[in-house]
Scaffold this motif. Structure first.
Motif, PDB file in Angstrom:
ATOM      1  N   ARG A 102       0.827  -1.210   0.000  1.00 16.77           N
ATOM      2  CA  ARG A 102       0.000   0.000   0.000  1.00 16.77           C
ATOM      3  C   ARG A 102       0.861   1.259   0.000  1.00 16.77           C
ATOM      4  NH1 ARG A 102      -4.443  -1.807   4.453  1.00 16.77           N
ATOM      5  NH2 ARG A 102      -2.589  -1.653   5.780  1.00 16.77           N
ATOM      6  N   ASP A 103       2.044   1.169   0.618  1.00 14.06           N
ATOM      7  CA  ASP A 103       2.938   2.333   0.591  1.00 14.06           C
ATOM      8  C   ASP A 103       3.487   2.555  -0.818  1.00 14.06           C
ATOM      9  OD1 ASP A 103       2.527   2.712   3.268  1.00 14.06           O
ATOM     10  OD2 ASP A 103       4.302   1.578   3.886  1.00 14.06           O
ATOM     11  N   LEU A 106     -10.562   0.390  -8.060  1.00 17.72           N
ATOM     12  CA  LEU A 106     -11.308  -0.661  -8.761  1.00 17.72           C
ATOM     13  C   LEU A 106     -11.883  -1.745  -7.844  1.00 17.72           C
ATOM     14  CD1 LEU A 106     -10.592   0.493 -11.518  1.00 17.72           C
ATOM     15  CD2 LEU A 106      -9.681  -1.713 -12.194  1.00 17.72           C
ATOM     16  N   THR A 107     -11.727  -1.587  -6.546  1.00 17.43           N
ATOM     17  CA  THR A 107     -12.161  -2.653  -5.640  1.00 17.43           C
ATOM     18  C   THR A 107     -13.647  -2.993  -5.813  1.00 17.43           C
ATOM     19  OG1 THR A 107     -10.528  -1.872  -4.045  1.00 17.43           O
ATOM     20  CG2 THR A 107     -12.173  -3.436  -3.247  1.00 17.43           C
ATOM     21  N   GLY A 108     -14.480  -1.957  -5.924  1.00 17.20           N
ATOM     22  CA  GLY A 108     -15.912  -2.194  -6.077  1.00 17.20           C
ATOM     23  C   GLY A 108     -16.235  -2.936  -7.365  1.00 17.20           C
ATOM     24  N   ALA A 109     -15.458  -2.680  -8.406  1.00 14.23           N
ATOM     25  CA  ALA A 109     -15.658  -3.392  -9.670  1.00 14.23           C
ATOM     26  C   ALA A 109     -15.244  -4.848  -9.524  1.00 14.23           C
ATOM     27  CB  ALA A 109     -14.852  -2.722 -10.780  1.00 14.23           C
ATOM     28  N   ASP A 111     -13.090  -1.258   2.662  1.00 16.93           N
ATOM     29  CA  ASP A 111     -12.399  -2.136   3.616  1.00 16.93           C
ATOM     30  C   ASP A 111     -11.637  -3.269   2.925  1.00 16.93           C
ATOM     31  OD1 ASP A 111     -13.417  -0.641   5.741  1.00 16.93           O
ATOM     32  OD2 ASP A 111     -15.282  -1.797   5.750  1.00 16.93           O
ATOM     33  N   ASP A 112     -11.907  -3.469   1.644  1.00 12.26           N
ATOM     34  CA  ASP A 112     -11.237  -4.538   0.903  1.00 12.26           C
ATOM     35  C   ASP A 112     -10.208  -4.033  -0.103  1.00 12.26           C
ATOM     36  OD1 ASP A 112     -12.311  -6.710   2.131  1.00 12.26           O
ATOM     37  OD2 ASP A 112     -13.880  -7.084   0.652  1.00 12.26           O
ATOM     38  N   ALA A 113      -9.959  -2.718  -0.104  1.00 19.20           N
ATOM     39  CA  ALA A 113      -9.063  -2.135  -1.104  1.00 19.20           C
ATOM     40  C   ALA A 113      -7.634  -2.660  -0.973  1.00 19.20           C
ATOM     41  CB  ALA A 113      -9.096  -0.609  -1.017  1.00 19.20           C
ATOM     42  N   ILE A 156      -5.899  -4.867  -3.720  1.00 17.95           N
ATOM     43  CA  ILE A 156      -5.146  -4.341  -4.868  1.00 17.95           C
ATOM     44  C   ILE A 156      -4.048  -3.372  -4.402  1.00 17.95           C
ATOM     45  CG2 ILE A 156      -6.953  -4.710  -6.600  1.00 17.95           C
ATOM     46  CD1 ILE A 156      -7.770  -1.766  -6.271  1.00 17.95           C
ATOM     47  N   GLY A 157      -3.739  -3.444  -3.124  1.00 16.95           N
ATOM     48  CA  GLY A 157      -2.632  -2.639  -2.594  1.00 16.95           C
ATOM     49  C   GLY A 157      -2.992  -1.192  -2.336  1.00 16.95           C
ATOM     50  N   VAL A 158      -4.297  -0.913  -2.148  1.00 12.03           N
ATOM     51  CA  VAL A 158      -4.724   0.476  -1.973  1.00 12.03           C
ATOM     52  C   VAL A 158      -5.164   0.728  -0.530  1.00 12.03           C
ATOM     53  CG1 VAL A 158      -6.475   2.182  -2.623  1.00 12.03           C
ATOM     54  CG2 VAL A 158      -5.379   0.783  -4.393  1.00 12.03           C
ATOM     55  N   ALA A 159      -4.686   1.824   0.042  1.00 13.26           N
ATOM     56  CA  ALA A 159      -5.157   2.319   1.339  1.00 13.26           C
ATOM     57  C   ALA A 159      -5.898   3.620   1.054  1.00 13.26           C
ATOM     58  CB  ALA A 159      -3.984   2.557   2.277  1.00 13.26           C
ATOM     59  N   PRO A 160      -7.244   3.594   1.017  1.00 11.99           N
ATOM     60  CA  PRO A 160      -7.992   4.780   0.576  1.00 11.99           C
ATOM     61  C   PRO A 160      -7.640   6.055   1.342  1.00 11.99           C
ATOM     62  CG  PRO A 160      -9.449   2.881   0.672  1.00 11.99           C
ATOM     63  CD  PRO A 160      -8.135   2.442   1.267  1.00 11.99           C
ATOM     64  N   ALA A 161      -7.488   5.977   2.656  1.00 12.69           N
ATOM     65  CA  ALA A 161      -7.203   7.194   3.425  1.00 12.69           C
ATOM     66  C   ALA A 161      -5.855   7.788   3.023  1.00 12.69           C
ATOM     67  CB  ALA A 161      -7.224   6.892   4.925  1.00 12.69           C
TER      68      ALA A 161
END
Ligand SMILES: [Zn+2]
Ligand SMILES: [Zn+2]
Length: 402
Positions: free
Chosen positions: A254-255, A280-283, A299-301, A304-309
């Protein structure tokens, strides 16, 4: 309600720019055109033609600027007709009508580049380079490519660069004819999609993660099913469900994504535009049937290595793909992103007005209201002009209250 319509350059070329803008800005009531500036391979049913089935290649709809790409190793393939500079023309015509233009840019999903340069693609725990469509966000050449691509799209004069695939890919979509006659559980599939290339390993080690242990753990958890064992049961739950070395390794990704998003956002701002990061997590959760299950997309991002905040803190705009039938789910997904994104980061919710998510205009209106209600999304966007029959597109003005 602010609203953008996703479109392809091919839609304007086939149907005429004025005719498409009449529909999108006039009939449907959108205020923004989001056009694919850099896209990937696809074969699409395009219901209102004139081509009824359209084949697309990887590449950009402009000439790659020499100062950005002359010294570069990764150069985007160029789409047919790019020399006519269709995006510049569209910038002019949308400006005349007082509309915004966004350049939709697919960054790290590019089979042509991956096949030509396998060393920049994701490498799995067994050492296989078997995801040619997924360029690794930790690779320095890929990061340089992303920055140059972002700058070149921004230079088309767009009001925003909308970034798709500016994160890790997933095992389930690493090529375009995947086969597996092995029953993979959700965890095995996730682990097979983890990249262990030298750059990812170095990045993880730089954060104190034991990458060797993580890799060995990923191998031992996956090799069981390959040897005929039973797959893991259930959906992908919290990352904490994994043994610590792999969980820490997956967290470290995520970093890598956040720092890449920051570099790209800065380059886009430097060219006078702004970045919208598409998550793209929702997709991934609802693409096939519009019935996402389990945790909300935000919460599932991590998948794909994503931290939304963290990403939201470095980009001015964020987009979520609310591919779901249930308006309540769309409201909850939007609220979950809004809750973690900084106030300064605007939020766009992307809806599919037709199959498989939406049955009629009333349902679309409910979803648009769910997305924007209670201080949710700042805009509702629709996917996609060229892929939907006209009667389905006719639901949009109802949803927007036009
Ligand atoms: Zn693809
Ligand atoms: Zn990697």
């Amino acid at each position: 309600m602010r609203s953008a319509m996703y479109t392809f350059v091919e839609d304007f070329r086939a149907e005429g720019t004025a005719a498409v803008l009449d529909r999108v800005l006039g009939t449907y009531g959108c205020d923004t055109v989001t056009v694919a500036a850099a896209y990937h391979r696809a074969r699409d049913v395009t219901p209102h033609g004139p081509a009824r089935v359209t084949l697309r290649g990887d590449g950009v709809h402009f000439s790659p600027p020499a100062d950005l790409f002359d010294e570069a190793r990764l150069i985007p393939p160029v789409q047919p007709g790019a020399l006519e500079e269709p995006l510049r023309e569209l910038r002019g015509t949308t400006a005349e009508r007082g509309a915004h233009l966004h350049g939709w840019t697919v960054f790290l999903h590019n089979t042509t580049l991956g096949l030509a340069h396998p060393d920049v693609t994701q490498e799995n725990c067994f050492g296989d380079r078997a995801a040619p469509a997924d360029l690794c966000p930790a690779h320095p050449d890929v990061r340089a490519y992303a920055v140059a691509l972002a700058r070149s799209v921004a230079r088309q004069g767009v009001d925003a660069v909308v970034a798709e695939s500016l994160h890790y890919g997933t095992f389930g979509h690493g090529y375009h004819h995947e086969r597996s006659f092995v029953a993979l559980g959700a965890w095995e599939e996730f682990l097979l999609g983890l990249c262990f290339c030298a750059y990812c390993v170095r990045a993880a080690e730089g954060r104190g993660v034991d990458a060797r242990k993580a890799r060995a753990e990923a191998v031992s958890m996956t090799v069981g099913v390959l040897d005929g064992g039973a797959p893991s049961s259930g959906d992908l739950s919290d990352l904490d469900g994994l043994p610590e070395p792999v969980a820490a390794y997956a967290r470290a990704r995520r970093d890598t994504v956040t720092s890449l998003a920051a570099e790209v956002a800065e380059a886009v701002a430097d060219e006078g535009s702004e970045l919208v990061f598409l998550d793209l997590t929702g997709a991934a959760k609802g693409y096939g049937d519009g019935l996402p299950t389990g945790a909300l997309a935000a919460d599932d991002a991590w998948r794909i290595g994503v931290a939304p905040a963290a990403v939201g803190a470095v980009v001015p705009g964020y987009g979520l793909l609310a591919y779901a039938r249930d308006p309540a789910r769309i409201g909850a997904d939007t609220a979950a992103y809004r809750a973690v994104l900084p106030d300064a980061c605007s939020l766009r919710t992307v809806l599919r007005p037709g199959l498989p998510d939406t049955t009629d205009a009333g349902a679309l209106a409910e979803k648009a209201a769910a997305a924007t209600g209670h201080g949710g999304a700042d805009a509702v966007d629709f996917y996609h002009y060229g892929l939907l029959p006209y009667p389905v597109l006719d639901r949009i003005p109802v949803a927007l209250g036009r």
